[in-house]
Write an enzyme that holds these catalytic residues in place. Structure first.
Site, short mmCIF file in Angstrom:
data_model
loop_
_atom_site.label_atom_id
_atom_site.label_comp_id
_atom_site.label_asym_id
_atom_site.label_seq_id
_atom_site.Cartn_x
_atom_site.Cartn_y
_atom_site.Cartn_z
CG ASP A 137 -5.12 -6.08 2.15
OD1 ASP A 137 -4.59 -4.97 2.08
OD2 ASP A 137 -5.58 -6.53 3.21
CG HIS A 191 -1.75 -1.13 1.51
ND1 HIS A 191 -2.47 -1.80 0.55
CD2 HIS A 191 -1.98 -1.78 2.68
CE1 HIS A 191 -3.11 -2.82 1.13
NE2 HIS A 191 -2.83 -2.83 2.42
#
Ligand code: NGQ
Ligand code: ZN
Length: 465
Positions: free
Chosen positions: A331, A280
């Site tokens: 994720d 991220h």
């Protein structure tokens, strides 16, 4: 035969196989009983009785997973979930996720992870990096075995047959400035000593199918001192992953606390190199884009989760132009498909720039090839395992596409990846070999019904708890 010769193993004759330099014809692919590729020979002749396939490509690496969050999929899409009138954000989602994280038992974690890993395999992921932080029980007490829940993840990966990089996570603080953990974070509480103890306890599980690394959760959850202590104590070469710059708020908090942006601060304070995966890395300055690309680390991109959480769009075009490496992760698992992840990655860039075919270069105008090869390279690096290319010495992780599907029937090899990633919604993955074992045949995992039944039981228990 001498012990050095691995029994078992097998071979496959691919009419078309995707190798590092592109599609090649009539490729003999052979692997040994340990699951390593031993021969990958284009322009070969099919031996009598050798299994044949039309289109074969390397299995994809899922470089970022919180397996337990698979059970939350679809349950956080109602406005006002926070109950206190806040606009729905990453942070209100996190509160919902924490409530769930504090209820799930080790048995349920194993059942949920096994279901997720079967789904990942069926969609074309042959390896996963598990960012694992539920170390303690629901009261925050340590289990007798500090690796209790980590072992559950390893068991689930073994049951499904997916390759695993297990990353025990260090989570010491609730925010920058060493803010004390919140009660709802009590299951994660860890320091370098605990994470190293878990990694050491898992050492006996290491194999060509399972690597062990570690992960400082994020710069808001650990101190730089703890991060460097963990990084220096971890055996050389083991992968290190970290959440780095997901939300604009945490970037601002990092600036307030350190005067630096997260990527800038990490690169300045730690020895970030090719063993690192920065997950991220959504909010980067132009200088951070180049610095990250030059560090040799992998940018771990999770487009479907980053979209679902409203994180933002990674500056992919300048990062690639600077020679940066990337990989993809599912994720929170609102998607278990690398096709969807890569499609979202490219589409987000197209929407942002108002033009088409972003992940392309003069030498590689085919966007799908740029995405698949790029994610293989970065994913393999982030996994710390010998993956990502059909070549001798790498793991026997490969996908056989459904050549009879209308999208692929008679397709020219150079059109196959474009058809695979950007045409419709049918899953074109027919067979999946992971670590030299067929984990999926004709779209089915041999144990998917049993594993799904256990998953349903776990979900029923969680609904009632
Ligand atoms: C996680 N997920 O570790 O699951 C995080 C939320 C946190 C994402 N960052 C928890 N997407 O960041 O503290
Ligand atoms: Zn994450």
């Amino acid at each position: 035969m001498g012990a050095h010769v691995n029994r078992g193993g097998d071979a496959l004759f691919a009419r078309h196989a995707l190798l590092a330099d592109g599609w090649r014809r009539d490729v003999l692919i052979a692997w040994d009983g340990a699951g390593d590729l031993v021969r990958v020979e284009p322009d070969a002749v099919a031996a009598a009785g050798c299994a044949q396939a039309e289109y074969v490509l390397p299995g994809m690496i899922n470089l970022h997973s919180h397996a337990f969050q698979r059970a939350l999929g679809g349950l956080t899409e109602r406005a006002g979930g926070s109950g206190n009138g806040d606009l729905d954000s990453f942070w209100t989602w996190r509160d919902l996720m924490y409530r769930f994280a504090n209820r799930i038992t080790p048995e349920q974690m194993e059942a949920v992870a096994a279901q997720l890993y079967v789904e990942c395999l069926r969609h074309g992921y042959t390896a996963v990096c598990e960012f694992h932080y539920l170390h303690r029980d629901s009261d925050g007490a340590a289990y007798a075995d500090p690796a209790e829940t980590a072992r559950r993840i390893a068991a689930a990966a073994g049951a499904a047959g997916i390759g695993l990089t297990l990353l025990p996570v260090m989570y010491a603080y609730a925010g920058f400035g060493e803010a004390p953990l919140k009660p709802e974070q009590r299951r994660f509480r860890s320091d370098p000593a605990l994470v190293l103890r878990i990694a050491e306890a898992l050492d006996g599980l290491r194999s060509p199918q399972l690597e062990v690394g570690a992960a400082p959760h994020s710069l808001r959850a650990v101190s730089i001192g703890q991060l460097n202590e963990l990084a220096r104590a971890l055996p050389a070469g083991r992968p290190l992953h970290i959440h780095i710059a997901e939300q604009a708020l945490e970037v601002q908090q990092c600036l307030d606390a350190s005067g630096r942006r997260p990527v800038e601060w990490l690169l300045d304070q730690a020895e970030v190199d090719a063993r690192w995966c920065l997950v991220h890395a959504t909010h980067l300055s132009a200088g951070e884009v180049v610095a990250l690309a030059h560090s040799g680390a992998v940018a771990g991109l999770c487009p479907t989760t980053e979209a679902n959480l409203g994180d933002g769009l990674f500056p992919l075009a300048p990062y690639l132009a600077a020679g940066g490496r990337f990989g993809i992760g599912s994720d929170s698992h609102v998607s278990q498909s690398p096709v969807e992840e890569l499609r979202w990655l490219e589409y987000g860039q197209r929407l942002q720039h108002g033009r088409r075919n972003i992940v392309a270069s003069p030498g590689r105008p085919d966007v799908a090839a740029g995405l698949w090869h790029g994610a293989l390279l970065g994913g393999a690096q982030a996994s710390g395992r010998r993956l990502g290319v059909l070549a001798p010495g790498r793991r026997a992780d490969l996908l056989v596409l459904d050549g009879a599907h209308p999208n692929l029937d008679g397709a020219a090899p150079d059109d196959v990846l474009g058809r695979f990633l950007f045409c419709g919604n049918d899953n074109l993955v027919r067979d999946v070999l992971a670590g030299g074992r067929w984990a999926v045949r004709n779209g089915r995992h041999p144990d998917q019904d049993t594993i799904a039944a256990r998953y349903k039981t776990a979900l029923r228990q969680l609904r009632e708890s």
